[in-house]
Design a protein around this motif. Structure first.
Motif, PDB file in Angstrom:
ATOM      1  N   VAL A   1     -10.606  -9.284   1.105  1.00  0.00           N
ATOM      2  CA  VAL A   1     -10.832  -9.754  -0.607  1.00  0.00           C
ATOM      3  C   VAL A   1      -9.968  -9.834  -1.042  1.00  0.00           C
ATOM      4  O   VAL A   1      -9.784  -8.284  -0.667  1.00  0.00           O
ATOM      5  CB  VAL A   1     -12.289  -8.410  -0.120  1.00  0.00           C
ATOM      6  N   TYR A   2      -9.580  -9.860  -2.404  1.00  0.00           N
ATOM      7  CA  TYR A   2      -8.523  -9.829  -2.871  1.00  0.00           C
ATOM      8  C   TYR A   2      -8.514 -10.716  -4.125  1.00  0.00           C
ATOM      9  O   TYR A   2      -9.605 -11.911  -4.241  1.00  0.00           O
ATOM     10  CB  TYR A   2      -7.095 -10.002  -2.728  1.00  0.00           C
ATOM     11  N   THR A   3      -8.040 -10.331  -5.567  1.00  0.00           N
ATOM     12  CA  THR A   3      -8.121 -11.273  -6.428  1.00  0.00           C
ATOM     13  C   THR A   3      -6.937 -12.601  -6.297  1.00  0.00           C
ATOM     14  O   THR A   3      -6.032 -11.965  -6.516  1.00  0.00           O
ATOM     15  CB  THR A   3      -8.062 -10.224  -7.810  1.00  0.00           C
ATOM     16  N   HIS A   4      -7.484 -13.233  -6.463  1.00  0.00           N
ATOM     17  CA  HIS A   4      -6.472 -14.730  -6.130  1.00  0.00           C
ATOM     18  C   HIS A   4      -5.631 -14.863  -7.090  1.00  0.00           C
ATOM     19  O   HIS A   4      -4.336 -15.054  -6.993  1.00  0.00           O
ATOM     20  CB  HIS A   4      -7.017 -16.066  -5.021  1.00  0.00           C
ATOM     21  N   ASP A   5      -6.066 -14.534  -8.691  1.00  0.00           N
ATOM     22  CA  ASP A   5      -5.305 -15.197  -9.629  1.00  0.00           C
ATOM     23  C   ASP A   5      -3.854 -14.019  -9.697  1.00  0.00           C
ATOM     24  O   ASP A   5      -2.786 -14.518  -9.810  1.00  0.00           O
ATOM     25  CB  ASP A   5      -5.801 -14.419 -10.425  1.00  0.00           C
TER      26      ASP A   5
ATOM     27  N   ARG B   1     -10.629  -1.854   6.084  1.00  0.00           N
ATOM     28  CA  ARG B   1      -9.304  -1.217   5.246  1.00  0.00           C
ATOM     29  C   ARG B   1      -8.415  -2.009   4.728  1.00  0.00           C
ATOM     30  O   ARG B   1      -8.549  -2.292   4.778  1.00  0.00           O
ATOM     31  CB  ARG B   1      -8.726  -1.916   6.385  1.00  0.00           C
ATOM     32  N   GLU B   2      -7.191  -1.350   4.177  1.00  0.00           N
ATOM     33  CA  GLU B   2      -6.329  -2.505   3.229  1.00  0.00           C
ATOM     34  C   GLU B   2      -5.092  -2.614   4.463  1.00  0.00           C
ATOM     35  O   GLU B   2      -4.537  -2.148   4.947  1.00  0.00           O
ATOM     36  CB  GLU B   2      -5.281  -1.605   1.719  1.00  0.00           C
ATOM     37  N   ILE B   3      -5.317  -4.154   4.424  1.00  0.00           N
ATOM     38  CA  ILE B   3      -3.805  -5.090   5.051  1.00  0.00           C
ATOM     39  C   ILE B   3      -3.604  -5.771   4.461  1.00  0.00           C
ATOM     40  O   ILE B   3      -3.895  -7.115   3.660  1.00  0.00           O
ATOM     41  CB  ILE B   3      -4.854  -5.560   7.111  1.00  0.00           C
ATOM     42  N   ASN B   4      -2.118  -5.924   4.319  1.00  0.00           N
ATOM     43  CA  ASN B   4      -1.574  -7.016   3.395  1.00  0.00           C
ATOM     44  C   ASN B   4      -1.444  -7.127   2.212  1.00  0.00           C
ATOM     45  O   ASN B   4      -1.733  -8.104   1.942  1.00  0.00           O
ATOM     46  CB  ASN B   4      -1.269  -8.056   4.392  1.00  0.00           C
ATOM     47  N   GLY B   5      -2.657  -6.029   1.282  1.00  0.00           N
ATOM     48  CA  GLY B   5      -2.830  -5.669  -0.575  1.00  0.00           C
ATOM     49  C   GLY B   5      -3.745  -6.866  -0.194  1.00  0.00           C
ATOM     50  O   GLY B   5      -4.667  -7.494  -1.394  1.00  0.00           O
ATOM     51  N   LYS B   6      -4.886  -6.260   0.984  1.00  0.00           N
ATOM     52  CA  LYS B   6      -6.119  -7.245   0.963  1.00  0.00           C
ATOM     53  C   LYS B   6      -7.400  -5.982   0.917  1.00  0.00           C
ATOM     54  O   LYS B   6      -6.538  -5.493   2.595  1.00  0.00           O
ATOM     55  CB  LYS B   6      -6.158  -8.377   1.850  1.00  0.00           C
ATOM     56  N   LEU B   7      -8.455  -6.038   1.426  1.00  0.00           N
ATOM     57  CA  LEU B   7      -9.460  -4.787   1.577  1.00  0.00           C
ATOM     58  C   LEU B   7     -10.126  -6.212   2.952  1.00  0.00           C
ATOM     59  O   LEU B   7     -10.139  -7.185   2.667  1.00  0.00           O
ATOM     60  CB  LEU B   7     -10.640  -4.710   0.186  1.00  0.00           C
TER      61      LEU B   7
ATOM     62  N   THR C   1      -7.690  -5.479  -6.509  1.00  0.00           N
ATOM     63  CA  THR C   1      -8.586  -5.036  -8.236  1.00  0.00           C
ATOM     64  C   THR C   1     -10.467  -4.490  -7.934  1.00  0.00           C
ATOM     65  O   THR C   1     -10.703  -4.544  -7.371  1.00  0.00           O
ATOM     66  CB  THR C   1      -8.718  -6.205  -9.699  1.00  0.00           C
ATOM     67  N   GLU C   2     -10.445  -3.657  -9.556  1.00  0.00           N
ATOM     68  CA  GLU C   2     -11.679  -3.550  -9.246  1.00  0.00           C
ATOM     69  C   GLU C   2     -12.505  -3.927  -9.342  1.00  0.00           C
ATOM     70  O   GLU C   2     -14.467  -4.181  -8.527  1.00  0.00           O
ATOM     71  CB  GLU C   2     -12.140  -2.738 -10.449  1.00  0.00           C
ATOM     72  N   LYS C   3     -12.766  -5.230  -9.255  1.00  0.00           N
ATOM     73  CA  LYS C   3     -13.570  -6.523  -9.195  1.00  0.00           C
ATOM     74  C   LYS C   3     -13.505  -6.598  -7.342  1.00  0.00           C
ATOM     75  O   LYS C   3     -14.615  -6.673  -6.740  1.00  0.00           O
ATOM     76  CB  LYS C   3     -13.227  -7.701  -9.187  1.00  0.00           C
TER      77      LYS C   3
END
Length: 87
Positions: A54-58, A4-10, A63-65
């Protein structure tokens, strides 16, 4: 395994059989993360539950990653459970 996407994170949470399985899963996720050079936030709680974010910390975004990593984690979970992937 549901993401689930929650607060910009998977995000996903899995209930393992016991602490041993939770630790195995956590270590497998760690190996995947090292291979992909993309690292999730992981927590074991209540001795057999694993929470994953999971989210791109930078970029502080998805993102796709992140999608690549969640797919690899999902396949790992299926393998641990002895299940075949549908895709």
């Amino acid at each position: 395994m549901i993401w689930r996407e929650i607060n910009g994170k998977l995000c996903s949470e899995m209930k393992c059989q016991d602490f041993k399985e939770a630790l195995l899963f956590l270590n497998e996720i760690g190996a995947i993360a090292e291979k992909l050079n993309h690292h999730p936030d992981i927590k074991i709680h209540s001795y057999r539950f694993i929470s994953i974010e999971v989210y791109t910390h930078d970029s502080n975004s998805i993102t796709e990653k992140d999608h690549e990593l969640t797919k690899a984690i999902h396949l790992c979970w299926l393998n641990i459970q002895g299940l075949d992937p549908i895709y």
